[in-house]
Write an enzyme that holds these catalytic residues in place. Sequence first.
Site, short mmCIF file in Angstrom:
data_model
loop_
_atom_site.label_atom_id
_atom_site.label_comp_id
_atom_site.label_asym_id
_atom_site.label_seq_id
_atom_site.Cartn_x
_atom_site.Cartn_y
_atom_site.Cartn_z
N THR A 23 52.53 119.18 -45.65
CA THR A 23 53.35 120.32 -45.23
C THR A 23 54.20 120.86 -46.38
O THR A 23 54.32 120.24 -47.43
CB THR A 23 54.30 119.92 -44.07
OG1 THR A 23 55.29 119.03 -44.61
CG2 THR A 23 53.56 119.24 -42.94
N CYS A 24 54.83 122.01 -46.13
CA CYS A 24 55.66 122.67 -47.14
C CYS A 24 57.10 122.16 -47.08
O CYS A 24 58.03 122.93 -47.33
CB CYS A 24 55.65 124.17 -46.93
SG CYS A 24 54.04 124.86 -47.25
N ASP A 25 57.30 120.91 -46.73
CA ASP A 25 58.64 120.37 -46.61
C ASP A 25 58.86 119.38 -47.74
O ASP A 25 58.02 118.50 -47.97
CB ASP A 25 58.75 119.67 -45.25
CG ASP A 25 60.14 119.14 -44.98
OD1 ASP A 25 60.68 119.44 -43.90
OD2 ASP A 25 60.70 118.42 -45.83
N GLY A 26 59.97 119.53 -48.44
CA GLY A 26 60.24 118.67 -49.59
C GLY A 26 60.38 117.20 -49.21
O GLY A 26 60.18 116.32 -50.04
N ASN A 67 54.87 123.15 -39.04
CA ASN A 67 54.16 123.88 -40.08
C ASN A 67 52.71 124.19 -39.66
O ASN A 67 51.85 124.44 -40.48
CB ASN A 67 54.15 123.05 -41.37
CG ASN A 67 54.39 123.85 -42.64
OD1 ASN A 67 54.38 123.28 -43.73
ND2 ASN A 67 54.63 125.12 -42.55
#
Length: 366
Positions: free
Chosen positions: A308-311, A351
């Site tokens: 996903t685009c989560d840090g 996401n």
Amino acid sequence: MPESPCLVIDLQRVRDNYRALRSALPTARIRFAVKASPVPEIIRLLADEGAEFDVASIGEIEQCLSLGVDPAVMCYGNPIKKATQIATAHTAGVRRYAFDTEDDLERIAIHAPGAEVECRFLASAPQSQTPFGTKFGCAPGEAVRLMVRARDLGLRVVGPYFHVGSQQLDPAAWRIGIEQAGAIAEALAVKDIPVSSVNIGGGLPISYADPAPELAELGAVIAAAAARHLPEHADLVVEPGRALVGSAGVIHAEVVNVRMAPDGRRWVYLDVGRYNGMAETENEYIAYRIETLRDGDTRDEAVIAGPTCDGDDVLYQRTRVLLPTTLRAGDPVRILDTGAYTASYSSVSFNGFPPLTVHVIGAERE
Ligand SMILES: *Cc1c(COP(=O)(O)O)cnc(C)c1O
């Protein structure tokens, strides 16, 4: 093989784990903590084997009921519950509740009159790999006071209850908890409140990348402490989640991308991450073993991340994980011993990634 990623659960392994625990603790009643893996086939299998069930919400109660589990073998073990939830559980036939505050106890007395109650105290056990901290449990002295209060409210006092934290690697944790539970039982006996069972919780560990003590060793420590500190007439209740289902699951996933980051580290991105099954890599608490088809090639350190685009969707960046240097996009990977706290933790669709799918192999009945 179904579409990646997915979790494959081997029911025979669940059965073997249940029976191994029964052999390690032959006198204990085994109560499965449903949250570890609320898979219908697992619940039915364990019900057939004679397990009880620790349920934490109306959803888990309804699921167990729908699978034919008798509410008489359920314990509403979550000390955080609303009056309406207690009333609903009572109507559903649940007669046993855990509590750790006077407020909750009073709500139980009103909405589940005459219920059996276990009081959760905070044991002075060493920290586990995935600790509860001080979220649950009253002080041991308070447990005595609250159980006297429970009797005065017309409830049936069952006994003390502790949980040493999940993936507890130190067998001494149970010795300490059992000794404290014994002191509580003794104080209650003085007040004419006999303890009918002592719940020593879950926390039984399994081996991931780091080995855990053997079940037989834990069983011996627990049995010795129980013989020494607990009243003879009291049942022992053990409440495993992880130990019954963890080793029964394998996540089949895939490499999405590999890159060298500006910091010079190799990043391997998988199609499974923190939000679709690998929640227990939070704080890198659990170091899962990862297998690839290239494990014979040279291996080197890698950072492992989810899709996903989560840090925060990074599985391991401090833990030293070695993966083949030849690993590339499209390669399948197997993440071992992922039967506990994976599918049950995955998000609805963060996401746009769907929750982890579960496939069950092996027979529910022998
Ligand atoms: C989660 C939980 C368990 C199971 O813990 P494991 O560490 O998986 O064995 C047992 N009892 C309660 C109340 C729990 O919340």
